[in-house]
Design a protein around this motif. Sequence first.
Motif, PDB file in Angstrom:
ATOM      1  N   TYR A  58      -6.524  -1.978  -5.845  1.00 45.59           N
ATOM      2  CA  TYR A  58      -6.429  -0.249  -5.510  1.00 45.59           C
ATOM      3  C   TYR A  58      -7.203   0.441  -6.494  1.00 45.59           C
ATOM      4  CZ  TYR A  58      -2.777   3.345  -4.030  1.00 45.59           C
ATOM      5  OH  TYR A  58      -2.717   4.345  -3.275  1.00 45.59           O
ATOM      6  N   TYR A  59      -6.614   0.352  -7.117  1.00 51.34           N
ATOM      7  CA  TYR A  59      -6.579   1.171  -8.988  1.00 51.34           C
ATOM      8  C   TYR A  59      -8.267   1.974  -8.925  1.00 51.34           C
ATOM      9  CZ  TYR A  59      -6.247   3.243 -13.623  1.00 51.34           C
ATOM     10  OH  TYR A  59      -7.349   4.229 -13.934  1.00 51.34           O
ATOM     11  N   PHE A 116       0.680  -1.372   0.056  1.00 56.26           N
ATOM     12  CA  PHE A 116       0.186  -0.298   0.046  1.00 56.26           C
ATOM     13  C   PHE A 116       0.988   0.879  -0.253  1.00 56.26           C
ATOM     14  CE2 PHE A 116      -2.496   3.323   2.106  1.00 56.26           C
ATOM     15  CZ  PHE A 116      -3.865   3.305   1.327  1.00 56.26           C
ATOM     16  N   GLN A 117       2.011   1.338   0.421  1.00 57.48           N
ATOM     17  CA  GLN A 117       2.633   2.482   0.638  1.00 57.48           C
ATOM     18  C   GLN A 117       3.367   2.525  -0.476  1.00 57.48           C
ATOM     19  OE1 GLN A 117       2.618   4.553   3.239  1.00 57.48           O
ATOM     20  NE2 GLN A 117       1.352   3.646   4.340  1.00 57.48           N
ATOM     21  N   LEU A 152       2.539   2.038  -3.730  1.00 53.65           N
ATOM     22  CA  LEU A 152       1.675   2.000  -4.520  1.00 53.65           C
ATOM     23  C   LEU A 152       0.925   3.666  -4.118  1.00 53.65           C
ATOM     24  CD1 LEU A 152      -0.931  -0.829  -4.860  1.00 53.65           C
ATOM     25  CD2 LEU A 152       0.951   0.075  -6.396  1.00 53.65           C
ATOM     26  N   GLU A 153       1.312   4.150  -2.565  1.00 56.69           N
ATOM     27  CA  GLU A 153       0.694   5.627  -2.484  1.00 56.69           C
ATOM     28  C   GLU A 153       1.836   6.320  -3.237  1.00 56.69           C
ATOM     29  OE1 GLU A 153      -1.743   6.660  -0.191  1.00 56.69           O
ATOM     30  OE2 GLU A 153      -2.861   5.600  -1.070  1.00 56.69           O
ATOM     31  N   ARG A 176      -9.838   1.429  -6.259  1.00 52.70           N
ATOM     32  CA  ARG A 176     -10.720   2.660  -5.400  1.00 52.70           C
ATOM     33  C   ARG A 176      -9.776   4.040  -4.922  1.00 52.70           C
ATOM     34  NH1 ARG A 176     -12.384   0.590   0.303  1.00 52.70           N
ATOM     35  NH2 ARG A 176     -12.381   2.041   1.894  1.00 52.70           N
ATOM     36  N   ARG A 177      -8.686   4.369  -5.887  1.00 52.39           N
ATOM     37  CA  ARG A 177      -8.113   4.716  -5.654  1.00 52.39           C
ATOM     38  C   ARG A 177      -8.365   6.228  -6.811  1.00 52.39           C
ATOM     39  NH1 ARG A 177      -1.538   6.125  -5.666  1.00 52.39           N
ATOM     40  NH2 ARG A 177      -1.117   8.382  -5.656  1.00 52.39           N
ATOM     41  N   PHE A 178      -8.597   6.313  -8.125  1.00 53.12           N
ATOM     42  CA  PHE A 178      -8.677   6.741  -8.796  1.00 53.12           C
ATOM     43  C   PHE A 178     -10.409   6.843  -9.399  1.00 53.12           C
ATOM     44  CE2 PHE A 178      -4.128   6.018  -9.634  1.00 53.12           C
ATOM     45  CZ  PHE A 178      -4.078   6.745  -9.316  1.00 53.12           C
ATOM     46  N   GLU A 208       2.116   7.041  -9.234  1.00 52.20           N
ATOM     47  CA  GLU A 208       1.190   8.452 -10.066  1.00 52.20           C
ATOM     48  C   GLU A 208       0.490   7.877 -11.162  1.00 52.20           C
ATOM     49  OE1 GLU A 208       3.163  11.023 -12.152  1.00 52.20           O
ATOM     50  OE2 GLU A 208       3.740  12.286 -10.955  1.00 52.20           O
ATOM     51  N   GLU A 209      -1.355   7.478 -11.217  1.00 54.63           N
ATOM     52  CA  GLU A 209      -1.774   6.775 -12.094  1.00 54.63           C
ATOM     53  C   GLU A 209      -0.810   6.286 -13.372  1.00 54.63           C
ATOM     54  OE1 GLU A 209      -6.577   7.014 -14.366  1.00 54.63           O
ATOM     55  OE2 GLU A 209      -5.354   8.842 -12.867  1.00 54.63           O
TER      56      GLU A 209
END
Length: 230
Positions: free
Chosen positions: A72-73, A29-30, A32-33, A75-77, A36-37
């Motif tokens: 993750y992608y 997670f850290q 991937l944070e 959820r984030r974008f 960038e997209e």
Amino acid sequence: VNWLFPVLFNEYWFITVYIILSVFSLVLFQGLETLEERSIQLIIVVLLINNTFIYDANMTFMQGLLAYVIGYYLRRFGFTIRCNRLKLGISFCVLFALYGIERLAMMYLNYEHTQLDKGLRYTLLLGIAIVFFSIIAGMKIKSNFFSRISPYIVAVYLITANPVLSTPLYTEWIPIISYVEKPWFILYYFGINLVLLSICIIIDMGVTRINIWELSVWQKLSSKRMEKCK
């Protein structure tokens, strides 16, 4: 021994991979944070190419890692926000049609069970799952339907993944071996799992009602005893 300790011996590969991902989730997670997209999209493409055409990632950590990064992608974008339901529905139908075409083509060209066949099936089914998830995630559902039904889905998975249960299920009770290579097999298998899901829900509802009845009977008996003691 494998049946008694299914997670340790990889009988339930999904749960084993989930445990490993949970251990390393903080580091993943850290990492991937900080990206960038476009970088995350590149990672997804590389993992997809590796799992499809280079490495047989079926039931392995690499398959779970790809699912984690895609989740993750999304959820984030906010992928579901940018894609309307019509486009998602069309994509779902197109991918399903491509899956059927792929099965027919592999059968006709005698490429079944090759790395190309496994890779294409893996890619198309993964796409179908992503689009289906996006459609569900984009719905504004106020009830706790999915949280209530998730334990039953896990129960169906545990039933179908354990050789002790799946062997008689798929050989004696529900014949699926003769239909495995059919283009419509995924619909047939999906229907079987829906039936199993319904059975699990019915059994749980019955057990819950029995427990409620037993509790009420016990409370009545307890109240009568209390009255006699007075």
